[in-house]
Scaffold this motif. Structure first.
Motif, PDB file in Angstrom:
ATOM      1  N   THR A 129       1.020  -0.808   0.317  1.00  0.00           N
ATOM      2  CA  THR A 129      -0.502  -0.086   0.393  1.00  0.00           C
ATOM      3  C   THR A 129       1.043   1.617   0.380  1.00  0.00           C
ATOM      4  O   THR A 129       2.331   0.992   0.492  1.00  0.00           O
ATOM      5  N   ASP A 130       0.413   2.313  -0.834  1.00  0.00           N
ATOM      6  CA  ASP A 130       1.177   3.289  -0.322  1.00  0.00           C
ATOM      7  C   ASP A 130       1.664   3.872   1.012  1.00  0.00           C
ATOM      8  O   ASP A 130       1.632   5.143   1.395  1.00  0.00           O
ATOM      9  N   LYS A 131       0.092   3.540   1.473  1.00  0.00           N
ATOM     10  CA  LYS A 131       0.691   4.090   3.632  1.00  0.00           C
ATOM     11  C   LYS A 131      -0.063   2.817   4.819  1.00  0.00           C
ATOM     12  O   LYS A 131       0.149   2.268   4.295  1.00  0.00           O
TER      13      LYS A 131
ATOM     14  N   ARG B 284      -3.568   3.321  -1.675  1.00  0.00           N
ATOM     15  CA  ARG B 284      -3.707   2.409  -3.688  1.00  0.00           C
ATOM     16  C   ARG B 284      -2.882   1.290  -3.408  1.00  0.00           C
ATOM     17  O   ARG B 284      -2.090   1.442  -2.087  1.00  0.00           O
TER      18      ARG B 284
ATOM     19  N   THR C 179      -1.149  -1.970  -4.544  1.00  0.00           N
ATOM     20  CA  THR C 179      -0.244  -2.403  -5.764  1.00  0.00           C
ATOM     21  C   THR C 179       0.293  -4.223  -5.288  1.00  0.00           C
ATOM     22  O   THR C 179       0.897  -4.289  -4.064  1.00  0.00           O
TER      23      THR C 179
ATOM     24  N   GLU D 105      -1.841  -2.032  -9.882  1.00  0.00           N
ATOM     25  CA  GLU D 105      -2.214  -0.771  -8.908  1.00  0.00           C
ATOM     26  C   GLU D 105      -3.920  -0.710  -8.869  1.00  0.00           C
ATOM     27  O   GLU D 105      -5.197  -0.199 -10.041  1.00  0.00           O
TER      28      GLU D 105
END
Length: 179
Positions: free
Chosen positions: A31-33, A43, A45, A111
């Motif tokens: 994840t982006d965070k 997000r 991925t 994504e």
């Protein structure tokens, strides 16, 4: 007897030629965070990398067979992978199949973007590009600082060979939503 063996061998050979799998790949889910707030986008991925130089894989154009789902973990409430959501792929129709050759330099990298919001007593994540796939958890569980949301990923072969596992798992990824 020999004729029957020949027919059996032919059927097995033909089915093996059309089969696919995700063996000899590394599957990563990120994840982006690690911590999100209401209103944030999440997000996810999903990456599939061959362990050798290259590998041929088959995927649906809409990535129906690159699947993810969510669950809750809260040790203090004895919840371990509880309230498991439906999988993302169940919300997508069958689409055309594409054959890809992936390499270490050019892996499959997909994504998925969702939007986090609150509706009444639920915290929801909506993925518009996956036919409005929506995941909902009770707000009171997500508010608890001990609650982790876990993402599970699976790559499903389109035509697995006879006797093969029908799914190949990704690592799990944990995150929190602060309300």
């Amino acid at each position: 007897m020999i004729k029957n063996l020949f027919i059996l061998f032919s059927v097995i050979s033909l089915s093996a030629c059309k089969s696919d799998n995700f063996y000899d790949t590394t599957r990563e889910l990120k994840t982006d965070k690690d911590i999100y707030k209401v209103g944030d986008e999440i997000r996810i991925t999903m990456k599939i990398i061959p362990q050798k130089d290259k590998k041929d894989i088959r995927v649906y154009e809409n990535y129906k067979n690159i699947d993810f789902s969510f669950s809750l973990v809260n040790d203090s409430k004895n919840i371990y992978n509880g309230y498991w959501s439906a999988t993302s792929g169940k919300h997508l129709p069958l689409s055309k199949i594409k054959k890809l050759t992936i390499t270490k330099e050019n892996p499959l990298n997909v994504e998925f973007v969702g939007k986090i919001y609150v509706e009444k007593e639920f915290v929801s994540i909506l993925f518009p590009r996956i036919n409005n796939y929506k995941v909902r958890f009770k707000k009171e569980l997500v508010e608890d600082s001990n609650t982790i949301i876990r993402i599970h990923g699976i790559s499903n072969p389109i035509s697995p060979e006879l006797g093969a596992p029908v799914e190949e798992y990704f690592n799990t990824k944990d995150f929190r939503i602060k309300l």
